[in-house]
Design an enzyme around this catalytic site. Structure first.
Site, PDB file in Angstrom:
ATOM      1  N   ASP A   1     -51.204  -2.197  37.004  1.00 56.11           N
ATOM      2  CA  ASP A   1     -51.228  -1.624  38.480  1.00 56.11           C
ATOM      3  C   ASP A   1     -52.400  -0.692  38.921  1.00 56.11           C
ATOM      4  O   ASP A   1     -52.532   0.340  38.217  1.00 56.11           O
ATOM      5  CB  ASP A   1     -49.744  -0.622  38.432  1.00 56.11           C
ATOM      6  CG  ASP A   1     -48.662  -1.498  37.991  1.00 56.11           C
ATOM      7  OD1 ASP A   1     -48.218  -2.475  38.758  1.00 56.11           O
ATOM      8  OD2 ASP A   1     -47.774  -1.098  37.223  1.00 56.11           O
TER       9      ASP A   1
ATOM     10  N   ASP B   1     -55.792  -2.359  32.556  1.00 60.01           N
ATOM     11  CA  ASP B   1     -54.416  -1.741  33.021  1.00 60.01           C
ATOM     12  C   ASP B   1     -54.038  -2.764  34.086  1.00 60.01           C
ATOM     13  O   ASP B   1     -54.967  -3.430  34.475  1.00 60.01           O
ATOM     14  CB  ASP B   1     -54.962  -0.233  33.548  1.00 60.01           C
ATOM     15  CG  ASP B   1     -53.723   0.428  34.342  1.00 60.01           C
ATOM     16  OD1 ASP B   1     -52.537   0.489  33.756  1.00 60.01           O
ATOM     17  OD2 ASP B   1     -53.766   0.485  35.650  1.00 60.01           O
TER      18      ASP B   1
HETATM   19  P1  B16 Z   1     -42.140   0.168  35.557  1.00 63.13           P
HETATM   20  P2  B16 Z   1     -49.832   0.528  34.716  1.00 63.13           P
HETATM   21  C1  B16 Z   1     -47.739   1.955  35.554  1.00 63.13           C
HETATM   22  O1  B16 Z   1     -48.405   0.516  35.202  1.00 63.13           O
HETATM   23  C2  B16 Z   1     -47.821   2.221  37.012  1.00 63.13           C
HETATM   24  O2  B16 Z   1     -49.099   2.708  37.114  1.00 63.13           O
HETATM   25  C3  B16 Z   1     -46.880   3.281  37.231  1.00 63.13           C
HETATM   26  O3  B16 Z   1     -46.890   3.901  38.461  1.00 63.13           O
HETATM   27  C4  B16 Z   1     -45.353   2.926  36.724  1.00 63.13           C
HETATM   28  O4  B16 Z   1     -44.512   3.907  36.941  1.00 63.13           O
HETATM   29  C5  B16 Z   1     -45.389   2.540  35.138  1.00 63.13           C
HETATM   30  O5  B16 Z   1     -46.408   1.164  35.210  1.00 63.13           O
HETATM   31  C6  B16 Z   1     -43.933   1.859  34.960  1.00 63.13           C
HETATM   32  O6  B16 Z   1     -43.650   0.812  35.538  1.00 63.13           O
HETATM   33  O7  B16 Z   1     -41.312   1.002  36.295  1.00 63.13           O
HETATM   34  O8  B16 Z   1     -42.663  -1.248  36.177  1.00 63.13           O
HETATM   35  O9  B16 Z   1     -42.039  -0.297  34.234  1.00 63.13           O
HETATM   36  O10 B16 Z   1     -50.747   1.155  35.595  1.00 63.13           O
HETATM   37  O11 B16 Z   1     -49.979   1.314  33.258  1.00 63.13           O
HETATM   38  O12 B16 Z   1     -50.111  -0.948  34.665  1.00 63.13           O
HETATM   39 MG    MG Z   2     -52.692   1.838  36.701  1.00 62.06          MG
END
Ligand code: B16
Ligand code: MG
Length: 214
Positions: A12, A10
């Site tokens: 974030d 993953d």
């Molecule tokens: P974006 P991951 C996720 O990334 C985040 O955890 C989440 O907080 C966020 O809303 C989602 O990506 C969408 O991100 O707005 O940049 O498209 O943890 O799956 O790497």
């Molecule tokens: Mg994450």
């Protein structure tokens, strides 16, 4: 568990600390709608796609808005978020990440990213780790976001590995659920809220030893 031939990360919250930036951006958005939003509510949004995150915030506040306002909020959240990560660099990699990527690469273990974020490739570029990965599956490439297993199943398929040969590293409940639903071993990292849901849990990646798995 078969011998491990691949690692799917993953983004974030596992490779980089951008979860706090997402939180601040969503909090600003929720407050603009008059909806209370703290770290507790944010836990529901971790790993969740941008669209589903805003839907959850509206549910929390029991609010309905027009589709035009919905789109405008998604855009302004993303603009604010991107602005807040302008200074991101390799210095922001979480503890243990750089060493683990290098060790895995040296051992011939395949590497991938499985993220809900549509900004994943941009962030990997800023972190200067894009070249480590054999595949990046992001929020642009899946029909069913986490907790559906599609993002990780697509990653394993691209690496030509069985899920049983792959460890998935996740910091969010939605991602742990996705990994388990796909038949992967779910390694929880850096979020005590998911410690009991994950198959294995570490406070950070310095505690993880690849030698125990591959
Ligand atoms: P974006 P991951 C996720 O990334 C985040 O955890 C989440 O907080 C966020 O809303 C989602 O990506 C969408 O991100 O707005 O940049 O498209 O943890 O799956 O790497
Ligand atoms: Mg994450």
């Amino acid at each position: 568990m078969l011998p491990i031939k691949g690692l799917l990360f993953d983004l974030d919250g596992v490779l980089v600390t951008t979860e706090h930036n997402h939180f601040i951006a969503w909090q600003r958005c929720a407050h603009s709608l008059g909806i209370a939003f703290t770290e507790k509510e944010n836990e529901l949004l971790k790993g969740v796609s941008r669209i589903d995150s805003l839907k959850k915030i509206l549910e929390l506040g029991n609010k309905t808005i027009s589709s035009t306002e919905f789109e405008a909020l998604l855009t302004s959240k993303n603009e604010f978020y991107l602005e807040s990560i302008q200074a991101l660099s390799s210095k922001d990699l979480l503890p243990g990440v750089a060493a683990l990527l290098q060790e895995a690469k040296d051992k011939g273990i395949l590497l991938g990213v499985g993220s809900s974020s549509k900004n994943a490739n941009y962030i990997l570029g800023k972190l200067e780790i894009a070249d480590f990965f054999d595949v990046v599956i992001d929020g642009n490439g899946v029909a069913d976001p986490k907790p559906h297993p599609e993002v990780f199943l697509n990653g394993a398929k691209a690496l030509q590995l069985d899920p049983k040969e792959v460890l998935v590293f996740e910091d969010a409940a939605s991602g742990i659920a996705a990994a388990k639903a796909g038949g992967f071993t779910a390694v929880g990292v850096g979020n005590p809220h998911i410690a009991t849901q994950a198959d294995i849990y570490f406070n950070d990646l310095t505690e993880f030893s690849l030698a125990n798995y591959a």
